[in-house]
Design a protein around this motif. Structure first.
Motif, PDB file in Angstrom:
ATOM      1  N   LEU A  52     -53.406  26.025 -40.856  1.00  0.00           N
ATOM      2  CA  LEU A  52     -53.206  27.315 -41.534  1.00  0.00           C
ATOM      3  C   LEU A  52     -53.439  27.220 -43.040  1.00  0.00           C
ATOM      4  O   LEU A  52     -53.930  28.171 -43.656  1.00  0.00           O
ATOM      5  CB  LEU A  52     -51.797  27.834 -41.244  1.00  0.00           C
ATOM      6  N   ALA A  53     -53.103  26.084 -43.644  1.00  0.00           N
ATOM      7  CA  ALA A  53     -53.265  25.959 -45.092  1.00  0.00           C
ATOM      8  C   ALA A  53     -54.719  26.080 -45.521  1.00  0.00           C
ATOM      9  O   ALA A  53     -55.004  26.344 -46.683  1.00  0.00           O
ATOM     10  CB  ALA A  53     -52.689  24.626 -45.572  1.00  0.00           C
ATOM     11  N   GLU A  54     -55.632  25.889 -44.593  1.00  0.00           N
ATOM     12  CA  GLU A  54     -57.062  26.007 -44.909  1.00  0.00           C
ATOM     13  C   GLU A  54     -57.570  27.430 -44.687  1.00  0.00           C
ATOM     14  O   GLU A  54     -58.762  27.703 -44.843  1.00  0.00           O
ATOM     15  CB  GLU A  54     -57.869  25.021 -44.067  1.00  0.00           C
ATOM     16  N   GLY A  55     -56.653  28.321 -44.313  1.00  0.00           N
ATOM     17  CA  GLY A  55     -57.050  29.697 -44.046  1.00  0.00           C
ATOM     18  C   GLY A  55     -57.088  30.543 -45.299  1.00  0.00           C
ATOM     19  O   GLY A  55     -56.903  30.065 -46.428  1.00  0.00           O
ATOM     20  N   TYR A  56     -57.298  31.830 -45.090  1.00  0.00           N
ATOM     21  CA  TYR A  56     -57.429  32.775 -46.191  1.00  0.00           C
ATOM     22  C   TYR A  56     -56.082  33.471 -46.407  1.00  0.00           C
ATOM     23  O   TYR A  56     -55.505  34.047 -45.478  1.00  0.00           O
ATOM     24  CB  TYR A  56     -58.510  33.797 -45.842  1.00  0.00           C
ATOM     25  N   LEU A  57     -55.583  33.389 -47.649  1.00  0.00           N
ATOM     26  CA  LEU A  57     -54.289  33.993 -47.974  1.00  0.00           C
ATOM     27  C   LEU A  57     -54.517  35.323 -48.689  1.00  0.00           C
ATOM     28  O   LEU A  57     -55.230  35.395 -49.690  1.00  0.00           O
ATOM     29  CB  LEU A  57     -53.491  33.058 -48.875  1.00  0.00           C
ATOM     30  N   GLU A  58     -53.913  36.381 -48.153  1.00  0.00           N
ATOM     31  CA  GLU A  58     -53.979  37.691 -48.811  1.00  0.00           C
ATOM     32  C   GLU A  58     -52.553  38.224 -48.890  1.00  0.00           C
ATOM     33  O   GLU A  58     -51.932  38.495 -47.860  1.00  0.00           O
ATOM     34  CB  GLU A  58     -54.872  38.650 -48.026  1.00  0.00           C
ATOM     35  N   GLY A  59     -52.046  38.329 -50.102  1.00  0.00           N
ATOM     36  CA  GLY A  59     -50.636  38.691 -50.244  1.00  0.00           C
ATOM     37  C   GLY A  59     -49.798  37.599 -49.626  1.00  0.00           C
ATOM     38  O   GLY A  59     -49.931  36.424 -49.987  1.00  0.00           O
ATOM     39  N   CYS A  60     -48.937  37.978 -48.697  1.00  0.00           N
ATOM     40  CA  CYS A  60     -48.091  36.994 -48.013  1.00  0.00           C
ATOM     41  C   CYS A  60     -48.614  36.673 -46.619  1.00  0.00           C
ATOM     42  O   CYS A  60     -47.884  36.084 -45.809  1.00  0.00           O
ATOM     43  CB  CYS A  60     -46.661  37.528 -47.921  1.00  0.00           C
ATOM     44  N   ILE A  61     -49.849  37.053 -46.327  1.00  0.00           N
ATOM     45  CA  ILE A  61     -50.409  36.860 -44.991  1.00  0.00           C
ATOM     46  C   ILE A  61     -51.486  35.789 -45.021  1.00  0.00           C
ATOM     47  O   ILE A  61     -52.433  35.858 -45.803  1.00  0.00           O
ATOM     48  CB  ILE A  61     -51.024  38.184 -44.446  1.00  0.00           C
ATOM     49  N   ILE A  62     -51.321  34.784 -44.142  1.00  0.00           N
ATOM     50  CA  ILE A  62     -52.322  33.739 -44.030  1.00  0.00           C
ATOM     51  C   ILE A  62     -53.108  33.953 -42.739  1.00  0.00           C
ATOM     52  O   ILE A  62     -52.528  34.230 -41.692  1.00  0.00           O
ATOM     53  CB  ILE A  62     -51.681  32.317 -44.049  1.00  0.00           C
ATOM     54  N   GLU A  63     -54.426  33.866 -42.874  1.00  0.00           N
ATOM     55  CA  GLU A  63     -55.303  34.034 -41.710  1.00  0.00           C
ATOM     56  C   GLU A  63     -55.795  32.672 -41.258  1.00  0.00           C
ATOM     57  O   GLU A  63     -56.375  31.919 -42.057  1.00  0.00           O
ATOM     58  CB  GLU A  63     -56.491  34.925 -42.072  1.00  0.00           C
ATOM     59  N   CYS A  64     -55.561  32.343 -40.012  1.00  0.00           N
ATOM     60  CA  CYS A  64     -55.980  31.044 -39.475  1.00  0.00           C
ATOM     61  C   CYS A  64     -57.504  30.919 -39.555  1.00  0.00           C
ATOM     62  O   CYS A  64     -58.224  31.844 -39.176  1.00  0.00           O
ATOM     63  CB  CYS A  64     -55.512  30.903 -38.030  1.00  0.00           C
TER      64      CYS A  64
END
Ligand code: FES
Length: 104
Positions: A52-64
């Protein structure tokens, strides 16, 4: 009941909007810094193990990064499929200049 915290980073080490992966007892934990607040979730997507840390963070939402499931980094809750189960989340505190994750 006493709670155990482990120091995982120093204040200033994780930029706003970034995260750091740490290992506590061989469990990968992603520690996010969002607008002065820190949040920690397990760094393993519950859909198929994506980092997950390699995903895209938008606000408080992380995208796998694997198949696009989304999680709220504040709670670990799923906010978009294909994941169905939340990821574990951990309390974070700041003591002096140390960022600490609750870990027992
Ligand atoms: S492994 Fe994360 S969405 Fe599939």
């Amino acid at each position: 009941m006493s709670q155990a915290y482990r120091t995982v980073a120093r204040v200033g080490e994780i930029s706003d909007g970034a995260c750091k992966v740490v290992y506590l007892d061989d469990v990968a934990i992603a520690v996010f810094h969002i607008a002065g607040h820190y949040h920690a979730i397990e760094d393993i997507c519950t859909h198929d193990g994506g980092p997950l840390a390699e995903g895209y963070l938008e606000g408080c939402i992380i995208e796998c990064p694997r198949h696009g499931a989304k999680f709220d980094v504040r709670t670990g809750a799923v906010v978009a499929m294909p994941a169905m189960s939340p990821v574990p989340s951990y309390a974070v505190r700041v003591e002096g200049d140390e960022i600490q994750v609750e870990w027992s």
